[in-house]
Motif scaffolding. Structure first.
Motif, PDB file in Angstrom:
ATOM      1  N   PRO A   1      19.266  46.387 116.158  1.00 53.11           N
ATOM      2  CA  PRO A   1      19.460  45.882 117.186  1.00 53.11           C
ATOM      3  C   PRO A   1      18.988  44.177 117.682  1.00 53.11           C
ATOM      4  N   ASP A   2      17.943  43.763 116.783  1.00 48.31           N
ATOM      5  CA  ASP A   2      17.406  42.321 116.857  1.00 48.31           C
ATOM      6  C   ASP A   2      18.181  41.410 115.967  1.00 48.31           C
ATOM      7  N   VAL A   3      19.414  41.897 115.281  1.00 44.26           N
ATOM      8  CA  VAL A   3      19.958  41.163 114.181  1.00 44.26           C
ATOM      9  C   VAL A   3      21.418  40.798 114.718  1.00 44.26           C
ATOM     10  N   ALA A   4      21.702  39.609 114.589  1.00 44.88           N
ATOM     11  CA  ALA A   4      22.973  39.205 114.870  1.00 44.88           C
ATOM     12  C   ALA A   4      23.892  39.074 113.353  1.00 44.88           C
ATOM     13  N   LEU A   5      24.860  39.779 113.154  1.00 37.37           N
ATOM     14  CA  LEU A   5      25.538  39.774 112.028  1.00 37.37           C
ATOM     15  C   LEU A   5      26.978  39.026 112.221  1.00 37.37           C
ATOM     16  N   LEU A   6      26.898  37.832 111.460  1.00 40.37           N
ATOM     17  CA  LEU A   6      28.185  36.978 111.482  1.00 40.37           C
ATOM     18  C   LEU A   6      28.972  37.003 110.245  1.00 40.37           C
ATOM     19  N   ARG A   7      30.514  37.137 110.408  1.00 34.89           N
ATOM     20  CA  ARG A   7      31.289  37.094 109.405  1.00 34.89           C
ATOM     21  C   ARG A   7      32.262  35.775 109.293  1.00 34.89           C
ATOM     22  N   LEU A   8      32.033  34.954 108.542  1.00 28.72           N
ATOM     23  CA  LEU A   8      32.601  33.374 108.522  1.00 28.72           C
ATOM     24  C   LEU A   8      33.813  33.627 107.503  1.00 28.72           C
ATOM     25  N   PHE A   9      35.078  33.043 108.134  1.00 28.20           N
ATOM     26  CA  PHE A   9      36.121  33.129 107.444  1.00 28.20           C
ATOM     27  C   PHE A   9      36.521  31.677 106.787  1.00 28.20           C
ATOM     28  N   MET A  10      36.803  31.498 105.601  1.00 29.85           N
ATOM     29  CA  MET A  10      36.965  30.224 104.975  1.00 29.85           C
ATOM     30  C   MET A  10      38.370  30.239 104.131  1.00 29.85           C
ATOM     31  N   GLY A  11      38.834  28.959 103.879  1.00 31.49           N
ATOM     32  CA  GLY A  11      39.994  28.789 102.790  1.00 31.49           C
ATOM     33  C   GLY A  11      41.206  29.112 103.338  1.00 31.49           C
ATOM     34  N   GLY A  12      42.054  30.028 102.712  1.00 36.40           N
ATOM     35  CA  GLY A  12      43.365  30.224 103.204  1.00 36.40           C
ATOM     36  C   GLY A  12      44.463  29.120 103.439  1.00 36.40           C
ATOM     37  N   GLY A  13      45.553  29.116 104.029  1.00 41.24           N
ATOM     38  CA  GLY A  13      46.471  27.950 104.083  1.00 41.24           C
ATOM     39  C   GLY A  13      45.832  26.805 104.443  1.00 41.24           C
ATOM     40  N   ARG A  14      44.813  26.996 105.312  1.00 39.72           N
ATOM     41  CA  ARG A  14      44.144  25.445 105.716  1.00 39.72           C
ATOM     42  C   ARG A  14      43.407  24.695 104.608  1.00 39.72           C
TER      43      ARG A  14
END
Length: 498
Positions: free
Chosen positions: A386-399
């Motif tokens: 509950p006290d942790v923020a879990l982020l998922r960051l997307f990179m690469g791809g066509g950009r």
């Protein structure tokens, strides 16, 4: 996965090549609905392809749930949820924390030192506006973009032939204007398809938009009419309490152990002089010497009436070079790109943003390293303490496909620096984990379906190709193609004795 012995002398009715969601679904359907003798061959040491879940316990942090690939099932598709019901997994489903979780958009304004995040207006379909009151109240797109979007109702339908493809970018620009494309549609489409909308095939990805234009004369008119007549699920997305790997685990458990073989890459497929096909593969059996793993490699040849290939397109093309040279060439020519996703966990007290949404989209003109992010611990329960923020960051791809040519430490460093810019997080993460997919992300470019038709017409009788590279990369599409392939295989097995 425990491996049994392969039938080298007796042969098989069907060999399935590839143990992702398409291959596993095909094997499960063959097991349940036919008497075909089959084997599934997977080159990797694990099954599931891009779908998989890792449970990680981090000291002083707690347990984290990480997804290798997709983190949810779309509830409007139907095929995936049908499979969930048939596997008796309904009790394991997990809805989003709220059906109305907003998606945020990052914008930079001239003269401002830092950008800001805004919730997207409600009533969007693929980030196309359908409710003009909420669109008018939103800060995006600018007013001239909103007025141009409203004109869509008055525009005549295009006279483009029904089967003529065009880019999604061109379609949205001509129907809604550049403002809607740049500020709303492009950030979402780039995140979903990893392709520039101006290269993305409309017919292969969003054919419904063309159908609405043709039927109602306006996409907005069609969306609004169909929203009033069609049942809408209460939750747009669902996952599993233990992660998406639950679906792969259930399919694997439902298959006979001696039918599924990991560490078994197929090298090529040849015609058998007595009919059917010869499948040449290598088998890697892991042993151990002290703490270092070694592999004993053996070469085997199998015989089957039919072959169902569900691997990435380039691998499928390599296998088929001797029996279907034209299809092989087209498969190897299908565009792919590379992408990465970085998980980063922070103490919630170190995150200024409230993260009261499912994630953040970054328009192309504001993007640096990160294309989009999912706020995993806000989207679904049981993903972090509950006290942790879990982020998922997307990179690469066509950009930015060249990003993955850099060392992983550099990718991670640049991504975390971008998080600081986007969310103003100054603290160091408690935990990170990077997942990379090198040359594994299909690019559905304009004319894609014509290329797939050429591939399928060039396959000899008894050879079938499916998977995320061909007619839809979603889980629903992969399941649908697995079912279609099995129906053809079943007919073949029943009409042509070995």
């Amino acid at each position: 996965m425990t491996k049994g012995k392969l039938r080298q002398k007796a042969g098989y009715d069907v060999i399935i090549v590839g143990g992702g969601i398409t291959g596993l679904t095909a094997a499960w359907l063959l097991q349940r609905h036919t008497s075909c003798r089959f084997a599934l061959l997977e080159a990797d040491s694990r099954l599931g392809g891009k779908i998989g879940t890792e449970h990680v316990r981090v000291p002083s942090v707690g347990s984290l749930l990480l997804e290798r690939g997709p983190d949810a099932l779309l509830t409007t598709g139907g095929k995936a949820l049908d499979l969930v019901r048939e596997l008796n997994l309904n009790d394991h489903l997990l809805p989003m924390r709220s059906p109305d979780l907003p998606v945020y958009l990052f914008i930079e304004t001239s003269g401002a030192k830092e950008g800001t995040t805004l919730p997207l207006p409600t009533g969007l379909h693929m980030n196309l506006p359908t409710q003009f009151l909420t669109l008018a109240r939103s800060r995006v797109p600018p007013w001239h973009g909103k007025l141009r979007a409203l004109l869509e109702l008055a525009l005549p339908a295009s006279n483009i032939p029904e089967n003529a493809d065009e880019s999604v970018g061109r379609f949205i620009r001509r129907r809604f204007g550049a403002g809607v494309l740049e500020h709303l549609a492009e950030p979402l489409l780039s995140g979903i398809f990893n392709t520039d909308p101006d290269e993305l095939s409309l017919l292969a990805t969003l054919p419904r938009l063309r159908a609405l234009e043709r039927r109602y004369g306006s996409v907005l008119r069609g969306l609004r009419r169909e929203r009033t007549t069609k049942h809408r699920p209460a939750w747009p997305f669902v996952s599993f309490q233990a992660g998406m790997g639950s679906l792969i685990d259930a399919l694997t458990r439902a298959l006979p152990v001696d039918c599924v073989h990991t560490n078994s890459p197929v090298q090529r497929i040849e015609r058998h002089e007595k009919g059917g096909y010869r499948i040449l593969l290598t088998r890697r059996d892991a042993g151990s010497v002290s703490r270092d793993a070694i592999h004993r490699v053996s070469t085997e040849t199998l015989h089957a009436r039919a072959v169902f290939i569900t691997t990435p397109a380039r691998a499928a093309g390599d296998m088929l070079s001797s029996i279907a040279p034209r299809a092989s060439e087209e498969l190897r020519a299908l565009a792919v790109t590379s992408s990465a996703a970085l998980y980063a966990a922070f103490h919630k007290d170190d995150v200024p943003h409230k993260l009261q949404g499912s994630g953040l989209l970054i328009p192309k003109r504001h993007a640096r390293v990160i294309n989009a992010m999912t706020w995993a611990s806000s989207k679904f329960a049981h993903r972090a303490p509950p006290d942790v923020a879990l982020l998922r960051l997307f990179m690469g791809g066509g950009r930015n496909p060249q990003l993955l040519e850099r060392p992983e430490a550099e990718i991670q460093q640049q991504a975390l620096a971008d998080v600081n810019r986007l969310l103003r997080i100054r603290a160091r993460p408690l935990f990170t984990k990077l997942y990379t997919w090198h040359h594994r992300i299909p690019q559905y470019r304009v004319g894609h379906l014509d290329r797939i038709n050429t591939i399928e017409s060039g396959l000899p009788r008894g050879v079938f190709v499916a998977g995320a590279s061909l007619r839809g990369a979603s889980i629903d599409a992969c399941i649908a193609r697995a079912k279609a392939g099995v129906e053809q295989i079943q007919s073949l097995c029943n009409t042509r004795p070995i």
